[in-house]
Design a protein around this motif. Sequence first.
Motif, PDB file in Angstrom:
ATOM      1  N   LYS B 281       0.826  -1.213   0.000  1.00 13.18           N
ATOM      2  CA  LYS B 281       0.000   0.000   0.000  1.00 13.18           C
ATOM      3  C   LYS B 281       0.863   1.267   0.000  1.00 13.18           C
ATOM      4  O   LYS B 281       0.447   2.308  -0.501  1.00 13.18           O
ATOM      5  N   THR B 285       0.340   4.017  -2.769  1.00 11.12           N
ATOM      6  CA  THR B 285       0.125   5.408  -2.365  1.00 11.12           C
ATOM      7  C   THR B 285       1.130   6.324  -3.064  1.00 11.12           C
ATOM      8  O   THR B 285       0.806   7.453  -3.436  1.00 11.12           O
ATOM      9  N   CYS B 292      -1.571  12.437  -8.487  1.00 13.14           N
ATOM     10  CA  CYS B 292      -2.483  13.481  -7.979  1.00 13.14           C
ATOM     11  C   CYS B 292      -1.749  14.767  -7.593  1.00 13.14           C
ATOM     12  O   CYS B 292      -2.292  15.852  -7.714  1.00 13.14           O
ATOM     13  N   SER B 346      -6.421  17.206  -0.931  1.00 15.57           N
ATOM     14  CA  SER B 346      -7.710  16.633  -0.535  1.00 15.57           C
ATOM     15  C   SER B 346      -8.137  15.535  -1.494  1.00 15.57           C
ATOM     16  O   SER B 346      -8.575  14.460  -1.086  1.00 15.57           O
ATOM     17  N   GLU B 350      -8.647  11.676  -0.466  1.00 15.21           N
ATOM     18  CA  GLU B 350      -9.947  11.069  -0.711  1.00 15.21           C
ATOM     19  C   GLU B 350      -9.775   9.775  -1.518  1.00 15.21           C
ATOM     20  O   GLU B 350     -10.306   8.720  -1.152  1.00 15.21           O
ATOM     21  N   GLN B 351      -8.979   9.871  -2.557  1.00 17.12           N
ATOM     22  CA  GLN B 351      -8.767   8.687  -3.395  1.00 17.12           C
ATOM     23  C   GLN B 351      -8.015   7.595  -2.637  1.00 17.12           C
ATOM     24  O   GLN B 351      -8.346   6.408  -2.743  1.00 17.12           O
ATOM     25  N   THR B 353      -8.019   7.068   0.513  1.00 18.74           N
ATOM     26  CA  THR B 353      -8.933   6.473   1.501  1.00 18.74           C
ATOM     27  C   THR B 353      -9.918   5.536   0.811  1.00 18.74           C
ATOM     28  O   THR B 353     -10.128   4.394   1.236  1.00 18.74           O
ATOM     29  N   ASN B 354     -10.524   6.044  -0.266  1.00 17.88           N
ATOM     30  CA  ASN B 354     -11.514   5.229  -0.992  1.00 17.88           C
ATOM     31  C   ASN B 354     -10.930   3.923  -1.512  1.00 17.88           C
ATOM     32  O   ASN B 354     -11.597   2.902  -1.556  1.00 17.88           O
ATOM     33  N   LYS B 355      -9.679   3.973  -1.906  1.00 19.13           N
ATOM     34  CA  LYS B 355      -9.041   2.777  -2.446  1.00 19.13           C
ATOM     35  C   LYS B 355      -8.541   1.858  -1.327  1.00 19.13           C
ATOM     36  O   LYS B 355      -7.980   0.795  -1.603  1.00 19.13           O
ATOM     37  N   GLY B 356      -8.691   2.307  -0.081  1.00 21.63           N
ATOM     38  CA  GLY B 356      -8.272   1.484   1.052  1.00 21.63           C
ATOM     39  C   GLY B 356      -6.762   1.447   1.271  1.00 21.63           C
ATOM     40  O   GLY B 356      -6.237   0.567   1.941  1.00 21.63           O
ATOM     41  N   ASN B 359      -5.179   3.882   6.438  1.00 20.18           N
ATOM     42  CA  ASN B 359      -6.082   3.535   7.539  1.00 20.18           C
ATOM     43  C   ASN B 359      -6.438   4.727   8.403  1.00 20.18           C
ATOM     44  O   ASN B 359      -7.492   4.784   9.018  1.00 20.18           O
TER      45      ASN B 359
END
Lengths: 514, 514
Positions: B281, B285, B292, B346, B350-351, B353-356, B359
């Motif tokens: 991850k 990321t 992004c 932001s 957001e992305q 977090t949404n993609k997991g 944490n």
Amino acid sequence: MFSNYLARPCRYFPAQCTVVKFLHTSPVKCSSVELTQIRYSNLKRGNYTSLADKHVSFFESLLSKTRVLTDKSDVESYNVDWLKTMRGASKVVLKPKSTEEVSEILKYCNDNVLAVCPQGGNTGLVGGSVPVFDEIVISTVLMNEIISINKTSGVLVCQAGCVLENLEAEVTERGLVMPLDLGAKGSCHIGGNISTNAGGIRLLRYGSLHGSVLGVEAVKADGTVVDCLSTLKKDNTGYHLKHLFLGSEGTLGIVTKVAIQCPPKPQAVNVAFLALDSFEKVLATYRLARSCLGEVLSSFEFMDRDSLMVAVTGLKLKSPVPEDTPFSLLIETSGGNSDHDEAKLSLFLEQATNKGFINDGTLATEPSRIKMLWDLREGITQSLTMDGYVYKYDISLPMEHFYDIVSIMKERLKGTSFIRCCGYGHVGDGNLHLNVTAPSFDRDLLDLIEPFVYEWTAKHRGSVSAEHGIGFKKTSVVHFSKSAEALKLMAQIKAIMDPKGILNPYKVLPSDPH
Amino acid sequence: MFSNYLARPCRYFPAQCTVVKFLHTSPVKCSSVELTQIRYSNLKRGNYTSLADKHVSFFESLLSKTRVLTDKSDVESYNVDWLKTMRGASKVVLKPKSTEEVSEILKYCNDNVLAVCPQGGNTGLVGGSVPVFDEIVISTVLMNEIISINKTSGVLVCQAGCVLENLEAEVTERGLVMPLDLGAKGSCHIGGNISTNAGGIRLLRYGSLHGSVLGVEAVKADGTVVDCLSTLKKDNTGYHLKHLFLGSEGTLGIVTKVAIQCPPKPQAVNVAFLALDSFEKVLATYRLARSCLGEVLSSFEFMDRDSLMVAVTGLKLKSPVPEDTPFSLLIETSGGNSDHDEAKLSLFLEQATNKGFINDGTLATEPSRIKMLWDLREGITQSLTMDGYVYKYDISLPMEHFYDIVSIMKERLKGTSFIRCCGYGHVGDGNLHLNVTAPSFDRDLLDLIEPFVYEWTAKHRGSVSAEHGIGFKKTSVVHFSKSAEALKLMAQIKAIMDPKGILNPYKVLPSDPH
């Protein structure tokens, strides 16, 4: 050379752009270019072995006949530089495909004291890539394999003969961008870019090749392969040897492979083309752009009226600013978010207008229009060659003195045969291209320009070659920008890496005036 | 060393931040550090002249008595490295103020075959800046003059002994930023940064020093001054010699002045501190951040649980993420417009977090909070020294293998005296700091770690020293990252620039295992 320019894709949006064509090609034929050894008749051939049949046989046994050119008509274009100002008398062109073949060739040449001239796309502007006498041409044209492109790290690894524009297309597909871009992109080889430490129009944004080249593999004169082909961003294990091959123009070794860090491809590109009435305002606009545009500022290109008009005429385009505009700027932003970039650019333009820095201008956000504006800037070099002979000076200067030399030179040349004396270049990098054109080569005109231009540059602590390199043409003026101690060190390094002096002789290292 | 750290200002907002203090200092006294010549008893002193009274008299006549330290208590701290793992036996420290004095000193030392050890802030981590035997220490501490800062071009010119943090403060006042930043900024000298090609936490954004250093003035072993102090962004006149001094750790010459390109100071800085539960991850990321955050991404720092917790304990701070978080990231953006940067950040969060991918985490926009988060990251190195002895490995690895070695090493060391085995570093640059701590130096533990760690790194085509350099400690492992041909070329260059080998002996060039 530059043939690909005619149909080359737009910088960032290959599929969408219209094509602008040059209406002229250079009127000078290769065979009519004066031989360098005649034009510079004081120059003596080094004590190298002359090419004999047995040498050609060896090369043919190594490469097969198809990759050893000896027909005069085949060899001709390799002897003449892009500017058609130099002509060598080489009798053979070799086209290796691999590092091992380059190594075998050099070992043989070194053992037999045969001089060689490495050649990439032959787009250099200082005569570095063509033979002076009868040096054997080693062309990287068949060394064009892309070895890997890592999407996560952004690292490209390839052979030296890959054409810059082809690499750009490949990395673009993977969301990356080449950290360098220049007018000759359609022909120049990445190995040549690295050997000459090419600058170009993205340097302002992505920095010099010394920063973005991660690794180099090169072959020394005796055929030993120096493997510095790291693909790591950080590697502090001993001396940083790869930098010796960046900018030494093939005099210390032939670059065979490179590893380059490619930045993420920008999502949005905007170009403003602006008209200004004084050079002071150019500088004020630069300071404002640095502050307003910050990290999205990717180019800040400058051209005076004569430079713009020669391109407008050559390309048969309409000028985007009034034709009597003394100075024009092409400002490019590229960033990750088009709304953000446009907001920054609008604020910048508003402030520049309110402060009275700019008189007129145009803003382009769509690819075809962006390309047309860039064509004007990039078309100057080629358009100038239509005049006949071009005296080219590529100097770095402290910004405050950036344009003075153009005005001084114009005054100095009054009443001579010169057609045009103009200045353009990369203000953001302090890099001016000063060009004087004439119907043909004229020694008297040359004597009026040189060494004056170099003395003036040295007096203002500038560099007598900002990005074009030293090649053959500037060897007598290196001392204006390099101290005696530095020149001595250069000679010592040359002596350990190429003791017989077979690699690209008559180039880079200082000489008496030609 | 690091004393200034206690009260150092925040990275970008010097006036506004709170100060975090280390509660411990290293428990080891200089005088109790084992002498290097005893710890590495196989090593033989070179055939250099031993210091005699007449030499000291000469130095005193040149520099005056106040700038020649001979008192044991005065000399002591110059003999011991910051990590307290090496102790030399030098009897004299010289403090020149000018290039001319450095030149005089070196000429005398070269004529008399006296070995020297150049020293900046003495914050190096591989024993490069302290004497091994009785080399004369040449400290740049009094060469701390800022010569010029050009606001338009952004070029800083200064002497080699300027402390990085002081330079940062000076350029910040002029709307600029230093292109490098590292934990030791409060003590390290810019000349040392350049001689070691320091990396640090801004490399991701501004690239390596090979890109941002425009010029270097250095003195060779025989006292000759090599003036490559260009202030120009572009200068293609012959070999790019300055790069020989970047990363050669004072073995080819002593850097006396530098010219550096400083980028515009960012107007907005944001930091996100994120918790992740797997290394996969972390990589995902990173890819998302590159896409992004693009041009505003300025740091992407990584630490595992043990690394974070040692800093949390050392600094007596609260962890910004749950204490059992396996992996943490510190992601910094810096750009020209806070609204734009916050919008980009932001969207990224957001992305992610949404993609997991993430944490938990915290976002900081105010200076004091940003500083606290950075203190955690930068406090790891010092906090680790509280354990006793630190075995430090600073390696570059392809990203996919970045963390494997930490897990492998933990397993390998089970049942030994080690206290901690942890990994942190600059993921964005592929640079891992692997650290193993123990109550004291233990040869058996060392033999379990080395050469295994280097062999593993070489097997994965990594670098055995990403940014710390070779210094004294890594000379026996250079060959893992440098080819035989490259090592031969290094030796040849050393021979022409320092034929008597007086400059920083026992360092950088390969040796047998200590």
